[in-house]
Scaffold this motif. Structure first.
Motif, short mmCIF file in Angstrom:
data_model
loop_
_atom_site.label_atom_id
_atom_site.label_comp_id
_atom_site.label_asym_id
_atom_site.label_seq_id
_atom_site.Cartn_x
_atom_site.Cartn_y
_atom_site.Cartn_z
N ASP A 113 -32.18 36.21 70.66
CA ASP A 113 -31.08 36.71 71.49
C ASP A 113 -30.62 38.09 71.02
O ASP A 113 -30.28 38.95 71.83
CB ASP A 113 -29.91 35.73 71.48
N VAL A 114 -30.58 38.27 69.71
CA VAL A 114 -30.23 39.59 69.16
C VAL A 114 -31.25 40.62 69.63
O VAL A 114 -30.89 41.72 70.09
CB VAL A 114 -30.18 39.55 67.61
N GLY A 115 -32.53 40.27 69.53
CA GLY A 115 -33.58 41.18 69.99
C GLY A 115 -33.48 41.48 71.47
O GLY A 115 -33.70 42.61 71.91
N SER A 116 -33.12 40.48 72.25
CA SER A 116 -32.94 40.67 73.69
C SER A 116 -31.82 41.66 73.97
O SER A 116 -31.93 42.51 74.85
CB SER A 116 -32.63 39.32 74.34
N ASN A 117 -30.74 41.57 73.19
CA ASN A 117 -29.62 42.49 73.35
C ASN A 117 -30.02 43.91 72.96
O ASN A 117 -29.67 44.88 73.63
CB ASN A 117 -28.44 42.01 72.52
N THR A 134 -26.05 39.56 77.09
CA THR A 134 -24.80 39.75 76.36
C THR A 134 -24.73 38.80 75.18
O THR A 134 -25.08 37.62 75.29
CB THR A 134 -23.59 39.52 77.29
N PHE A 135 -24.28 39.30 74.04
CA PHE A 135 -24.22 38.50 72.82
C PHE A 135 -22.76 38.19 72.51
O PHE A 135 -21.95 39.10 72.32
CB PHE A 135 -24.86 39.26 71.65
N SER A 136 -22.43 36.91 72.42
CA SER A 136 -21.04 36.49 72.23
C SER A 136 -20.69 36.36 70.75
O SER A 136 -21.55 36.50 69.86
CB SER A 136 -20.78 35.16 72.93
N GLU A 137 -19.43 36.05 70.48
CA GLU A 137 -18.95 35.89 69.10
C GLU A 137 -19.24 34.49 68.56
O GLU A 137 -19.16 34.27 67.34
CB GLU A 137 -17.44 36.16 69.08
N LYS A 138 -19.58 33.56 69.41
CA LYS A 138 -19.75 32.16 68.99
C LYS A 138 -20.76 31.99 67.85
O LYS A 138 -20.46 31.27 66.87
CB LYS A 138 -20.15 31.32 70.18
N PRO A 139 -21.95 32.60 67.90
CA PRO A 139 -22.89 32.44 66.78
C PRO A 139 -22.36 33.00 65.46
O PRO A 139 -22.69 32.49 64.39
CB PRO A 139 -24.13 33.21 67.25
N VAL A 140 -21.54 34.04 65.53
CA VAL A 140 -20.94 34.62 64.33
C VAL A 140 -20.01 33.61 63.67
O VAL A 140 -20.04 33.40 62.45
CB VAL A 140 -20.18 35.92 64.66
N ILE A 141 -19.18 32.98 64.48
CA ILE A 141 -18.23 31.99 63.98
C ILE A 141 -18.97 30.80 63.37
O ILE A 141 -18.57 30.27 62.32
CB ILE A 141 -17.30 31.52 65.12
N GLU A 142 -20.06 30.40 63.99
CA GLU A 142 -20.84 29.27 63.46
C GLU A 142 -21.40 29.60 62.08
O GLU A 142 -21.36 28.76 61.16
CB GLU A 142 -21.97 28.91 64.41
N ASP A 196 -24.36 45.30 71.92
CA ASP A 196 -23.11 44.59 71.65
C ASP A 196 -22.79 44.60 70.16
O ASP A 196 -23.66 44.31 69.33
CB ASP A 196 -23.22 43.13 72.12
N ARG A 197 -21.54 44.87 69.83
CA ARG A 197 -21.11 44.87 68.44
C ARG A 197 -21.27 43.50 67.80
O ARG A 197 -21.52 43.39 66.60
CB ARG A 197 -19.66 45.34 68.35
N ASN A 198 -21.12 42.44 68.58
CA ASN A 198 -21.24 41.09 68.03
C ASN A 198 -22.64 40.81 67.50
O ASN A 198 -22.80 40.02 66.56
CB ASN A 198 -20.88 40.04 69.09
N ALA A 199 -23.64 41.45 68.07
CA ALA A 199 -25.01 41.26 67.58
C ALA A 199 -25.15 41.84 66.17
O ALA A 199 -25.79 41.24 65.30
CB ALA A 199 -26.01 41.92 68.53
N ALA A 200 -24.54 43.01 65.93
CA ALA A 200 -24.56 43.60 64.59
C ALA A 200 -23.71 42.77 63.63
O ALA A 200 -24.07 42.60 62.46
CB ALA A 200 -24.04 45.04 64.64
N ARG A 201 -22.60 42.24 64.11
CA ARG A 201 -21.77 41.37 63.28
C ARG A 201 -22.55 40.12 62.87
O ARG A 201 -22.40 39.63 61.74
CB ARG A 201 -20.51 40.97 64.04
N TYR A 202 -23.36 39.63 63.77
CA TYR A 202 -24.17 38.44 63.44
C TYR A 202 -25.11 38.73 62.29
O TYR A 202 -25.25 37.92 61.36
CB TYR A 202 -24.95 37.98 64.67
N LEU A 203 -25.76 39.89 62.32
CA LEU A 203 -26.68 40.25 61.23
C LEU A 203 -25.92 40.40 59.91
O LEU A 203 -26.43 40.04 58.85
CB LEU A 203 -27.41 41.54 61.58
N ASN A 204 -24.71 40.93 59.99
CA ASN A 204 -23.89 41.08 58.78
C ASN A 204 -23.58 39.71 58.18
O ASN A 204 -23.72 39.50 56.96
CB ASN A 204 -22.61 41.83 59.12
N ARG A 205 -23.15 38.77 58.99
CA ARG A 205 -22.84 37.43 58.50
C ARG A 205 -24.09 36.69 58.06
O ARG A 205 -24.06 35.89 57.11
CB ARG A 205 -22.14 36.59 59.58
#
Length: 234
Positions: A113-117, A134-142, A196-205
């Motif tokens: 999904d990150v790659g798709s974004n 679109t990449f949501s915040e939900k995976p980051v929270i998980e 989407d910023r959330n995709a970069a946040r996901y990689l950070n987490r």
């Protein structure tokens, strides 16, 4: 349906944008307009190569042609490398009977999904593209919840940990380092407003998760983690 099929279907459903993009680019499916011929003719074996990138250009999900050294493809390549590194780590972890296999598998799907974004630059995307990628915040929270759960079971971190602690732990550290690079490669795309910023946040987490999981794996296996010690200077 076998468990492997169920897992594949789950991954494709969560990554429909990336899966569709890859499917359309490789043209794996070719149908003959004559249904009678389709029944009698032997299906053609699809070719993995397309020759469309021989001149140093490739296509985004939006159909835009860009140089292969474009920031978009650099980020896509790093994310793909990260997925492969996690797959390698998963194999070592399975040998040790760790119970977090499904988490790593889900992460691999989310990375699609990150790659798709990444592959859908906002400047050239239509509304239909954005809805699918679109990449949501939900995976980051998980990920944050998983990190907290493992951290509660670990001893306090008092030294700088070197990649070590057995094959599972060491390969998770390798994946963590690649994850950091994937995040760095994506930052310029996010700053340009193309992802989407959330995709970069996901990689950070995710890099924090992989570090924590590496420590957890070493602890569960009873393996010693090597710590940094300053060498004597002559």
């Amino acid at each position: 349906m076998s468990s492997s099929c169920v897992r594949l279907v789950g991954c494709v459903r969560r990554s429909c944008g990336a899966a569709t993009w890859l499917w359309s680019r490789r043209s794996y499916c070719s149908m003959d307009g004559d249904s009678s011929n389709a029944k009698t003719e032997k299906p053609k074996t699809p070719k993995i190569y397309t020759k469309t990138g021989d001149k140093g250009f490739s296509s985004t999900f939006t159909g835009e042609r860009r140089r292969k050294d474009d920031n978009v493809f650099e980020a896509l390549g790093s994310t793909d490398e990260l997925t492969s590194a996690i797959g390698l780590a998963m194999e070592f972890c399975l040998e040790q009977g760790h119970a977090f296999e499904e988490e790593l598998y889900k992460i691999q799907c989310v990375l699609q999904d990150v790659g798709s974004n990444i592959a859908t630059p906002i400047s050239s995307a239509r509304e239909s593209h954005l809805k699918r990628t679109t990449f949501s915040e939900k995976p980051v929270i998980e990920l944050e919840q998983w990190i907290d759960r493992y951290t509660e079971q670990l001893p306090p971190l008092t030294n700088f940990i070197l990649p070590s602690g057995g094959k599972c732990s060491a390969t998770l550290h390798l994946a963590r380092a690649i994850c950091r690079r994937a995040e760095r490669s994506m930052i310029c795309i996010v700053r340009a407003g193309e992802a989407d910023r959330n995709a970069a946040r996901y990689l950070n987490r995710l890099s924090d998760y992989l570090f924590t999981l590496a420590r957890y794996a070493a602890m569960k296996e009873g393996k010693k983690e090597q710590v940094y010690k300053r060498t004597n200077e002559d």
